[in-house]
Design an enzyme around this catalytic site. Structure first.
Site, short mmCIF file in Angstrom:
data_model
loop_
_atom_site.label_atom_id
_atom_site.label_comp_id
_atom_site.label_asym_id
_atom_site.label_seq_id
_atom_site.Cartn_x
_atom_site.Cartn_y
_atom_site.Cartn_z
N ASP A 11 14.75 -10.34 70.17
CA ASP A 11 15.71 -9.48 70.86
C ASP A 11 15.27 -9.27 72.29
O ASP A 11 14.09 -9.45 72.62
CB ASP A 11 15.86 -8.13 70.15
N GLY A 12 16.22 -8.92 73.13
CA GLY A 12 15.95 -8.59 74.52
C GLY A 12 16.60 -7.26 74.84
O GLY A 12 17.54 -6.84 74.17
N GLU A 50 16.64 -11.98 76.49
CA GLU A 50 17.03 -12.60 75.22
C GLU A 50 16.47 -14.03 75.12
O GLU A 50 16.08 -14.48 74.05
CB GLU A 50 18.55 -12.64 75.06
N ASP A 72 20.39 -11.85 67.77
CA ASP A 72 21.69 -11.19 67.85
C ASP A 72 22.43 -11.63 69.11
O ASP A 72 23.47 -11.09 69.45
CB ASP A 72 21.57 -9.67 67.77
N HIS A 126 22.18 -4.14 65.97
CA HIS A 126 22.37 -2.70 65.76
C HIS A 126 23.24 -2.42 64.54
O HIS A 126 24.09 -1.55 64.55
CB HIS A 126 22.97 -2.05 67.01
N ASP A 136 14.27 -5.29 68.14
CA ASP A 136 14.87 -4.41 69.15
C ASP A 136 13.85 -3.36 69.62
O ASP A 136 13.72 -3.12 70.82
CB ASP A 136 16.12 -3.73 68.56
#
Length: 153
Positions: A11-12, A50, A72, A126, A136
């Site tokens: 994740d970023g 990301e 994601d 999320h 995250d």
């Protein structure tokens, strides 16, 4: 003998876009786990963070591996699976002849992917996906640590 598969969750994060950013990755190989994170205190973008997460995670692997990357980011998944092959043929230009944004990171990701057997999976962000939520939090930690390091200077 079949090798075990490495699962990587990435994740970023960015505080403002552009703004300071962070990236995070959770690597899982059988019963083993490793968490990675980092960030940039200066101006960066969510897309750059990301992209950085899977690059850093893949570069950590010391031998050719079967890898499943869970992200994601449709930008990352679609970019590496659909767009990069065309960009390479077109001299890293888009279909409308403009330079590819973030081409430095796309090239680095492309190089890292060629050293492994990689499958890409999209997960809804999320949405309570446990490993994605951990990635995250790692990205948020990378961002916070990068900003704190600059503030401490």
């Amino acid at each position: 003998m079949a090798e075990q598969t490495v699962d990587i969750y990435t994740d970023g994060a960015c505080s403002g876009n552009p703004g300071p950013g962070g990236w995070g990755a959770l690597l899982r190989y059988g019963p083993h786990e490793k968490e990675l994170c980092g960030g940039e205190a200066g101006e960066t973008t969510n897309n750059r963070m990301e992209l950085t997460a899977p690059i850093e995670a893949l570069n950590l692997l010391t031998r050719r591996s079967e890898v499943r990357i869970h992200t994601d980011s449709t930008y990352v998944r679609d970019g590496i699976t659909k767009w990069v092959p065309r960009w390479k043929v077109n001299g890293w230009r888009t279909s409308d002849k403009k330079p590819v944004k973030n081409s430095d990171l796309w090239r680095a990701l492309d190089e890292a992917v060629t050293r492994h057997d990689v499958a890409w999976f999209w997960v809804k962000g999320h949405a309570g996906h446990v490993e994605n939520e951990r990635a995250d939090r790692l990205a948020a930690r990378g961002l916070a640590e990068a900003v704190a390091a600059v503030a401490a200077v």
